[in-house]
Design an enzyme around this catalytic site. Structure first.
Site, mmCIF file in Angstrom:
data_model
loop_
_atom_site.group_PDB
_atom_site.id
_atom_site.type_symbol
_atom_site.label_atom_id
_atom_site.label_comp_id
_atom_site.label_asym_id
_atom_site.label_seq_id
_atom_site.Cartn_x
_atom_site.Cartn_y
_atom_site.Cartn_z
ATOM 1 N N CYS A 59 0.810 -1.229 0.000
ATOM 2 C CA CYS A 59 0.000 0.000 0.000
ATOM 3 C C CYS A 59 0.841 1.276 0.000
ATOM 4 O O CYS A 59 0.316 2.362 -0.266
ATOM 5 C CB CYS A 59 -0.939 -0.011 1.205
ATOM 6 S SG CYS A 59 -2.027 -1.432 1.181
ATOM 7 N N HIS B 170 -3.234 7.286 1.377
ATOM 8 C CA HIS B 170 -3.658 5.929 1.051
ATOM 9 C C HIS B 170 -5.024 5.680 1.706
ATOM 10 O O HIS B 170 -5.287 6.150 2.809
ATOM 11 C CB HIS B 170 -2.616 4.936 1.569
ATOM 12 C CG HIS B 170 -3.067 3.525 1.495
ATOM 13 N ND1 HIS B 170 -3.519 2.956 0.329
ATOM 14 C CD2 HIS B 170 -3.153 2.558 2.442
ATOM 15 C CE1 HIS B 170 -3.854 1.703 0.562
ATOM 16 N NE2 HIS B 170 -3.646 1.435 1.837
ATOM 17 N N ASN C 222 -10.251 -0.496 -0.073
ATOM 18 C CA ASN C 222 -8.805 -0.313 -0.095
ATOM 19 C C ASN C 222 -8.245 -1.036 -1.324
ATOM 20 O O ASN C 222 -8.196 -2.257 -1.351
ATOM 21 C CB ASN C 222 -8.242 -0.909 1.209
ATOM 22 C CG ASN C 222 -6.731 -0.893 1.267
ATOM 23 O OD1 ASN C 222 -6.067 -0.480 0.330
ATOM 24 N ND2 ASN C 222 -6.197 -1.354 2.389
HETATM 25 O O1 UT7 Z 1 -3.778 -1.041 3.514
HETATM 26 C C1 UT7 Z 1 -3.333 -2.211 4.112
HETATM 27 C C2 UT7 Z 1 -3.044 -2.024 5.528
HETATM 28 N N1 UT7 Z 1 -4.143 -2.496 6.334
HETATM 29 C C3 UT7 Z 1 -4.748 -1.668 7.163
HETATM 30 O O2 UT7 Z 1 -4.445 -0.508 7.186
HETATM 31 C C4 UT7 Z 1 -5.791 -2.245 8.082
HETATM 32 C C5 UT7 Z 1 -5.830 -1.489 9.365
HETATM 33 N N2 UT7 Z 1 -6.787 -2.057 10.285
HETATM 34 C C6 UT7 Z 1 -8.108 -1.836 10.164
HETATM 35 O O3 UT7 Z 1 -8.549 -1.118 9.285
HETATM 36 C C7 UT7 Z 1 -9.025 -2.461 11.197
HETATM 37 O O4 UT7 Z 1 -8.237 -3.082 12.181
HETATM 38 C C8 UT7 Z 1 -10.005 -3.506 10.596
HETATM 39 C C9 UT7 Z 1 -11.065 -2.819 9.766
HETATM 40 C C10 UT7 Z 1 -9.243 -4.506 9.731
HETATM 41 C C11 UT7 Z 1 -10.707 -4.253 11.729
HETATM 42 O O5 UT7 Z 1 -11.383 -3.326 12.554
HETATM 43 P P1 UT7 Z 1 -11.178 -3.347 14.148
HETATM 44 O O6 UT7 Z 1 -12.020 -2.264 14.664
HETATM 45 O O7 UT7 Z 1 -9.710 -3.286 14.421
HETATM 46 O O8 UT7 Z 1 -11.789 -4.740 14.544
HETATM 47 P P2 UT7 Z 1 -11.084 -5.998 15.249
HETATM 48 O O9 UT7 Z 1 -10.344 -6.801 14.233
HETATM 49 O O10 UT7 Z 1 -10.341 -5.565 16.458
HETATM 50 O O11 UT7 Z 1 -12.363 -6.813 15.712
HETATM 51 C C12 UT7 Z 1 -13.290 -6.285 16.677
HETATM 52 C C13 UT7 Z 1 -14.518 -7.176 16.728
HETATM 53 C C14 UT7 Z 1 -14.163 -8.639 16.879
HETATM 54 O O12 UT7 Z 1 -15.179 -9.254 17.631
HETATM 55 P P3 UT7 Z 1 -14.982 -9.562 19.198
HETATM 56 O O13 UT7 Z 1 -13.777 -10.471 19.280
HETATM 57 O O14 UT7 Z 1 -14.754 -8.243 19.847
HETATM 58 O O15 UT7 Z 1 -16.281 -10.211 19.564
HETATM 59 C C15 UT7 Z 1 -14.211 -9.161 15.465
HETATM 60 O O16 UT7 Z 1 -14.491 -10.542 15.396
HETATM 61 O O17 UT7 Z 1 -15.231 -7.069 15.496
HETATM 62 C C16 UT7 Z 1 -15.356 -8.351 14.882
HETATM 63 N N3 UT7 Z 1 -15.231 -8.204 13.445
HETATM 64 C C17 UT7 Z 1 -16.285 -8.103 12.619
HETATM 65 N N4 UT7 Z 1 -17.607 -8.126 12.847
HETATM 66 C C18 UT7 Z 1 -18.436 -8.008 11.780
HETATM 67 C C19 UT7 Z 1 -14.096 -8.118 12.693
HETATM 68 N N5 UT7 Z 1 -14.401 -7.970 11.402
HETATM 69 C C20 UT7 Z 1 -15.755 -7.969 11.330
HETATM 70 C C21 UT7 Z 1 -16.669 -7.849 10.265
HETATM 71 N N6 UT7 Z 1 -17.982 -7.863 10.519
HETATM 72 N N7 UT7 Z 1 -16.238 -7.716 8.971
#
Ligand code: UT7
Length: 352
Positions: free
Chosen positions: A114, A279, A309
């Site tokens: 990215c 980005h 993205n």
């Molecule tokens: O350009 C490439 C570089 N990549 C990035 O810049 C990615 C950077 N990171 C992010 O954008 C975020 O971390 C994500 C969008 C990938 C994830 O969001 P988050 O707020 O960090 O969520 P998380 O992974 O910490 O998950 C929080 C909760 C979890 O549930 P519990 O364990 O709290 O019950 C996940 O299982 O949200 C749940 N979850 C979802 N729920 C519904 C994770 N993804 C999803 C989903 N739909 N798609």
């Protein structure tokens, strides 16, 4: 002192129809509300089966050449940014160069994910400054569809009214944080030496910290024999592994530092910058970076809601949209910033 590098042409291409968040919820446990709130993404595009990054890059590059008013044979160099190449080797750049008709022109893939556009500005600037090139085509193109964790593309598209198997749904749900953020597309820029005084790159700030390779990577590769086997599929090592929270934290910490550094190097204030073209990984990342810098919202353009993205393609696509709708104009001061797997990150300050 600048080399006078200018963006003289741009183009982009998006495959297929937009795929909204409701479509993704047909193949895994997620919701439109969750995706919008956590990422700002509403829809994305996916590359069709049988096509690769070069197929998306070709129309984007042709549009860029047309808008620059030059022919493929006028190019001195092709830089192809992708983390999803047509072939593991030789990548995508030679495929594109052949299809454009620039035979014999150096054409190589850049693997900075990215953050690739930041690296491409640095390399194109160096090529132009050294006299090795006058005109460089930079393309960012991604076909992430190949690593999406579901197989029922027809259910996702609403073409078949059925449910995925419980195992398939469980696998896709396990990778849902990753799967919801990526979309496919291509953007291309023509960079040329310009005689116009004052324009060009004023300062660069480019970094890699390899300690964080495993925060976002595809585990499969040439460390195993054979490099692809039944185990690759059974253990899902063809799907990227991502520590989303950590990548998020790094982006909101490292990017504001980089932007301040690049402005300091060039002796300009944040207020003097017309645009911060970032980005597009997650709208919340760019909001946090903007708040930490104290920059007004209207200076940080966004297209993530429509496109998701698109990794190496985000910055050239956004630049093309902004050139075509008249937001980007000659003489403006633009700061480009990006962070991606590696971890690679940085920023570039350019008088366009
Ligand atoms: O350009 C490439 C570089 N990549 C990035 O810049 C990615 C950077 N990171 C992010 O954008 C975020 O971390 C994500 C969008 C990938 C994830 O969001 P988050 O707020 O960090 O969520 P998380 O992974 O910490 O998950 C929080 C909760 C979890 O549930 P519990 O364990 O709290 O019950 C996940 O299982 O949200 C749940 N979850 C979802 N729920 C519904 C994770 N993804 C999803 C989903 N739909 N798609």
């Amino acid at each position: 002192m600048t080399t006078g590098l200018r963006i003289t042409g741009s183009g982009h291409y998006l495959p297929g129809p937009p795929i909204d968040n409701h479509a993704l919820a047909r193949v895994m446990d997620t919701s439109d509300e969750w995706i919008r709130q956590r990422t700002g993404i509403e829809s994305r595009h996916f590359c069709p089966e049988g096509q690769g990054a070069s197929d998306l890059a070709l129309p984007a590059a042709q549009r860029a050449l047309e808008s620059a008013g030059i022919a493929p044979e006028d190019l001195d160099y092709v830089l192809f940014n992708t983390m999803t190449p047509d072939y593991l080797f030789p990548g995508s750049a030679p495929v594109l160069a052949d299809r454009l008709g620039c035979i014999g022109v150096p054409a190589l893939d850049l693997r900075a994910q990215c953050a690739a556009m930041i690296y491409s500005f640095q390399l194109a600037n160096a090529l132009i400054a050294s006299g090795e090139a006058e005109r460089v085509l930079v393309v960012g193109a991604e076909a992430h569809a190949g690593f999406m964790p579901w197989r029922d593309w027809d259910i996702l598209a609403g073409e078949r009214n059925a449910a995925p198997s419980p195992e398939d749904r469980e696998r896709a749900t396990r990778h849902r944080a990753l799967a919801i953020i990526f979309g496919d597309g291509a953007g291309a820029l023509v960079l040329e030496r310009s005689p116009r005084p004052g324009c060009g790159i004023l300062a660069l700030d480019v970094h890699t910290d390899g300690r964080f390779v495993k925060k976002l990577y595809i585990p499969a590769g040439f460390r195993t024999r054979p490099f692809i086997s039944e185990r690759t599929v059974q253990e899902d090592t063809w799907i990227p592994s991502m520590d989303g929270r950590d990548v998020f934290r790094q982006a909101v910490t490292l990017l504001p530092q980089s932007v301040r550094r690049v402005c300091h190097k060039a002796g300009v204030t944040l207020e003097q910058v017309d645009w911060f073209i970032a980005h597009q990984a997650n709208q919340r990342i760019n909001d946090a970076v903007r708040e930490r810098l104290g920059v007004p919202e209207h200076k940080v353009p966004s297209n993530i809601a429509r496109l998701g993205n698109t990794s190496a393609a985000t910055i050239p696509i956004l630049v093309d949209e902004m050139r075509r709708d008249g937001r980007l104009r000659d003489g403006q001061l633009v700061c480009f910033l990006a962070l991606g797997a590696g971890v690679h990150w940085g920023s570039v300050l350019m008088r366009i």
